[in-house]
Design a protein around this motif. Structure first.
Motif, PDB file in Angstrom:
ATOM      1  N   LYS A 187       1.102  -0.846  -0.172  1.00 19.92           N
ATOM      2  CA  LYS A 187       0.255   0.140  -0.065  1.00 19.92           C
ATOM      3  C   LYS A 187       0.976   1.277  -0.267  1.00 19.92           C
ATOM      4  O   LYS A 187       0.915   2.063  -0.347  1.00 19.92           O
ATOM      5  N   CYS A 188       1.610   1.189   0.520  1.00 19.54           N
ATOM      6  CA  CYS A 188       3.294   2.262   1.279  1.00 19.54           C
ATOM      7  C   CYS A 188       3.060   2.655  -0.679  1.00 19.54           C
ATOM      8  O   CYS A 188       3.416   3.515  -1.048  1.00 19.54           O
ATOM      9  N   PHE A 189       3.903   1.613  -0.917  1.00 18.63           N
ATOM     10  CA  PHE A 189       4.793   1.555  -2.589  1.00 18.63           C
ATOM     11  C   PHE A 189       4.092   2.280  -3.223  1.00 18.63           C
ATOM     12  O   PHE A 189       4.158   3.102  -4.344  1.00 18.63           O
ATOM     13  N   ARG A 190       2.464   1.876  -3.442  1.00 18.68           N
ATOM     14  CA  ARG A 190       1.502   2.152  -4.226  1.00 18.68           C
ATOM     15  C   ARG A 190       0.916   4.167  -4.149  1.00 18.68           C
ATOM     16  O   ARG A 190       1.638   4.400  -4.948  1.00 18.68           O
ATOM     17  N   HIS A 191       1.051   4.276  -3.031  1.00 23.56           N
ATOM     18  CA  HIS A 191       0.749   5.449  -2.795  1.00 23.56           C
ATOM     19  C   HIS A 191       1.948   6.090  -3.188  1.00 23.56           C
ATOM     20  O   HIS A 191       2.221   7.511  -4.055  1.00 23.56           O
ATOM     21  N   ILE A 192       3.866   5.702  -2.798  1.00 23.78           N
ATOM     22  CA  ILE A 192       4.709   6.457  -3.496  1.00 23.78           C
ATOM     23  C   ILE A 192       4.531   6.789  -4.563  1.00 23.78           C
ATOM     24  O   ILE A 192       5.297   7.910  -5.330  1.00 23.78           O
ATOM     25  N   ALA A 193       4.383   5.259  -5.273  1.00 22.61           N
ATOM     26  CA  ALA A 193       5.037   4.975  -6.619  1.00 22.61           C
ATOM     27  C   ALA A 193       4.075   5.500  -7.927  1.00 22.61           C
ATOM     28  O   ALA A 193       4.100   6.700  -9.121  1.00 22.61           O
ATOM     29  N   LEU A 194       2.851   6.449  -7.283  1.00 22.72           N
ATOM     30  CA  LEU A 194       1.979   7.087  -7.818  1.00 22.72           C
ATOM     31  C   LEU A 194       2.167   8.390  -7.745  1.00 22.72           C
ATOM     32  O   LEU A 194       2.115   9.600  -8.624  1.00 22.72           O
ATOM     33  N   ASP A 195       2.365   9.283  -6.732  1.00 21.85           N
ATOM     34  CA  ASP A 195       3.543  10.349  -6.557  1.00 21.85           C
ATOM     35  C   ASP A 195       4.661  10.295  -7.372  1.00 21.85           C
ATOM     36  O   ASP A 195       5.038  11.545  -7.925  1.00 21.85           O
ATOM     37  N   TYR A 196       5.419   9.598  -7.165  1.00 17.14           N
ATOM     38  CA  TYR A 196       6.476   9.934  -7.969  1.00 17.14           C
ATOM     39  C   TYR A 196       6.604   9.972  -9.579  1.00 17.14           C
ATOM     40  O   TYR A 196       6.839  10.673 -10.344  1.00 17.14           O
TER      41      TYR A 196
END
Length: 720
Positions: free
Chosen positions: A106-115
């Protein structure tokens, strides 16, 4: 709206997404170097402040986002590995690993989307920022250099046009930013509590990719290590790759030849196995839902592959030989080799062949040619792993079948071979494995064919010593009777003082089974040896039970394939030499017996086609002497050395010439010419030209289905 990096690929974390990131990051690094070069130029002070703000603020945000993305990406990989490695019987560790993986994903997907948002905004913004700075640079020069006013005034209309374009770019950039932020917000609100994104397969996908995603693959090395690879189903193949730019590695070349099943007998969870005739591949998904999706996708792709190939197979069958009836039909079409459904139908008509010989699965489409049995695809893969010295596997629908091989398959069958190799299964209380039980199948098949645990060790025919003596005496008596019926010249030719010559006028060919028979005799060399030289063989008398090699030797002459298979199952040496009869082999006995199928059975089970007796004569010599054209053709196809000479210095060709056997002379000369042609052209290991192959196909077809057409040996021959 064109996006540099797609949000959906971001969620998949696919190799395409990683490749796009690599390209964008390189582009941004190159942009930063170019802007730094401009900033160091003293003449560009007028735009320094604006570009510095772009470099320090926007590029810094990009770098910070990149660091966070790389960090959380590494954490996700570690969580995936830990989740995959946890053992199913440690429930608390399973729950802990699952919770960590869910939170990390879940954390990865949030940060990946922000990136990805930061990348797309930066890519969109840089055009307007740089152009804006350049326009400011032009205005600054116009104001600073009055002496160049006239020159720069000419650029006024162009600068105004650039200003209008700039306004439009700013508006478009703002619009794109709002749309990307909206899409980002929409995706952000989706439920990512599940451990998977919803993966679907599409057999009609435009790019040919039915399904793709990450799977753990167990290596085939001794350590059985697990590696995470990007798998995809495309073009009726299962492939994987480590990086997007790597060439895909093919796991299964044709999905029609494989099966897929769950694996619950190993410690790792969510595993499934893809089995082909040559190998198996153990795979692991990230969850049960993904495992089911992959298994369903493979199964659907297999069905689709069969449908796509169905029309092609029908066309091939229509073009193939129309003869699909009995083995004794007189069809003389040019399509001599059987392939596809015709071979399948003819072999499956044999008792027991309609189901797999080892597990009982219906409609088997594979066969072991040296055992003469039919197999399902899973059992055929296990048979391949035993090695060709135990089992030679072929497809009944995909491979081409020579007439000798097809006839061999129809002479044996599952019922016959199971009476030999499963004679003691019921006595031992052992149950045959069921379809789908791969480990049980492997153990059962290895015990059945390699260890031969179920063979009845006391089933070989036995007879008391006195009976054996009677058999030997009867053999000598029959030999005397057979010679006494010959004329004087023939008796001379059968005597030991003359060279090994026989009266071939007694040779007959049975039109119903393709066997070439001899006058009544049971001795391997009764046509060649005088009765005074024959002794009571100790091999017949030293034991109550027959030696397996001796049983194979006798059965080969008697054309009894079940007995031959029984002898081999009891460990008979297929190249056993009878020291009491000129070291003749079972293959030589098969030649004397006149059966083409018997010779083929021995050859498929490893008989040496060039092993010779004490007179220096191999199977090809004996077949030539006896005028067995079909056997000569078979031995030449199986690599017999026609240059070998006997103790009198005669090779098969000189024997055939003396005997005036036109068919055998033609075959031998054609084979010799083809051999010389291949050597001169450097085509070692190649079959030869089409004419050579066509002629040999014609002879093979006649020898198997119309042997009476080869019965051209002149009975009044005065030679050999």
């Amino acid at each position: 709206m064109k996006m540099t990096v797609d949000f959906e690929e971001c969620l998949k974390d696919s190799p395409r997404f990683r490749a796009a990131l690599e390209e964008v990051e390189g582009d941004v690094a190159e942009l930063e170097l170019k802007l730094d070069k401009i900033l160091f130029d003293q003449t560009q002070r007028s735009i320094k402040a604006q570009l510095q703000n772009f470099v320090k603020e926007d590029l810094r945000k990009f770098k910070d986002a990149k660091k966070q993305f790389e960090k959380v990406s590494e954490e996700k990989e570690n969580a995936l590995v830990k989740n995959a490695q946890v053992q199913r019987n440690k429930q608390h560790e399973v729950e802990e690993a699952t919770n960590i993986l869910t939170a990390t994903r879940k954390c990865f997907r949030h940060i990946a989307l922000d990136y990805v948002l930061q990348i797309n905004v930066l890519q969109s913004k840089r055009r307007s920022e740089i152009l804006k700075s350049m326009l400011s640079f032009m205005y600054a020069h116009l104001a600073f250099f009055h002496q160049g006013y006239d020159l720069f005034s000419e650029l006024g209309p162009y600068m105004k046009d650039l200003g209008a374009q700039l306004d439009r770019l700013v508006v478009d950039a703002a619009k794109e930013k709002r749309e990307m932020e909206q899409k980002h917000s929409t995706i952000q609100q989706k439920d990512f509590s599940s451990d998977d994104s919803k993966l679907e397969y599409n057999v009609d996908a435009a790019n040919g990719i039915v399904m793709e995603g990450y799977l753990f693959k167990r290596a085939s090395n001794a350590f059985k290590t697990w590696n995470r690879r990007w798998f995809s189903i495309q073009n009726n193949q299962l492939v994987y790759q480590k990086k997007f730019k790597d060439n895909p590695t093919v796991v299964v070349e044709d999905l029609r030849l494989c099966t897929v099943k769950h694996c619950e007998d190993i410690e790792r969870r969510f595993c499934f196995e893809v089995v082909s005739p040559t190998k198996s591949c153990m795979l692991q998904a990230d969850s049960e839902k993904l495992r089911q999706a992959w298994i369903k996708a493979v199964q659907t792709s297999i069905a689709t592959a069969y449908r796509e190939k169905g029309d092609e197979s029908e066309k091939l069958d229509k073009k193939s030989s129309p003869s699909t009836g009995s083995l004794d039909s007189g069809n003389e079409s040019k399509d001599k080799l059987l392939k596809g459904e015709s071979a399948l139908q003819r072999v499956q008509c044999i008792p027991g062949n309609a189901s797999c010989c080892d597990c009982g699965l219906a409609d088997p489409r594979w066969a072991s040619i040296n055992l003469g049995i039919t197999l399902c695809i899973e059992c055929s893969g296990i048979h391949r792993s035993l090695g060709v010295h135990f089992s030679k596997v072929r497809s009944l629908t995909l491979d081409t079948w020579e007439p000798e091989l097809l006839k061999l398959m129809c002479e044996l069958g599952n019922d016959v071979m199971n009476r030999v190799y499963e004679a003691n299964v019921e006595k031992m209380g052992i149950k045959k494995p069921q379809p789908g039980q791969r480990q049980e199948k492997e153990a059962y098949i290895r015990a059945k064919y390699v260890e031969r645990k179920f063979v009845d060790k006391y089933s070989i025919s036995s007879s008391p010593p006195e009976q054996e003596k009677q058999i030997v005496s009867k053999s000598c008596e029959e030999k005397r009777l057979s010679i006494s019926k010959l004329g004087p010249s023939e008796q001379v030719r059968a005597s030991p003082q003359s060279s090994v010559k026989s009266n071939d006028s007694g040779i007959q060919q049975s039109s119903d089974d393709g066997r070439e028979s001899l006058p009544s005799t049971v001795s391997a060399n009764s046509l060649y040896e005088p009765e005074t030289e024959r002794q009571d063989s100790s091999v017949f008398l030293d034991s109550q039970h027959l030696n397996p090699g001796l049983q194979l030797y006798r059965a080969s002459y008697e054309k009894n394939l079940p007995k031959m298979a029984e002898a081999l199952a009891h460990g008979a040496d297929v190249n056993w030499a009878n020291s009491e009869e000129n070291k003749a082999t079972p293959l030589i006995q098969a030649v004397l017996g006149g059966s083409l199928v018997t010779c083929e059975f021995l050859l498929q089970n490893g008989a040496n086609v060039n092993q010779r007796d004490v007179q220096g004569r191999g199977p090809l010599h004996h077949a030539t002497v006896l005028g067995h054209t079909g056997q000569v053709c078979l031995f030449l196809k199986r690599g017999a050395n026609q240059h070998a000479t006997d103790e009198e210095g005669k090779d098969p060709l000189s024997i055939a010439v003396e005997a005036a056997n036109a068919d055998i002379v033609t075959l031998l000369r054609l084979a010799r010419m083809n051999e010389e042609m291949r050597e001169s052209e450097g085509l070692y290991g190649q079959p030869g030209d089409e004419t050579y192959q066509d002629i040999f196909r014609d002879f093979s077809q006649m020898a198997s289905n119309n042997p009476e057409k080869l019965n051209r040996f002149q009975q009044d021959s005065q030679k050999f």
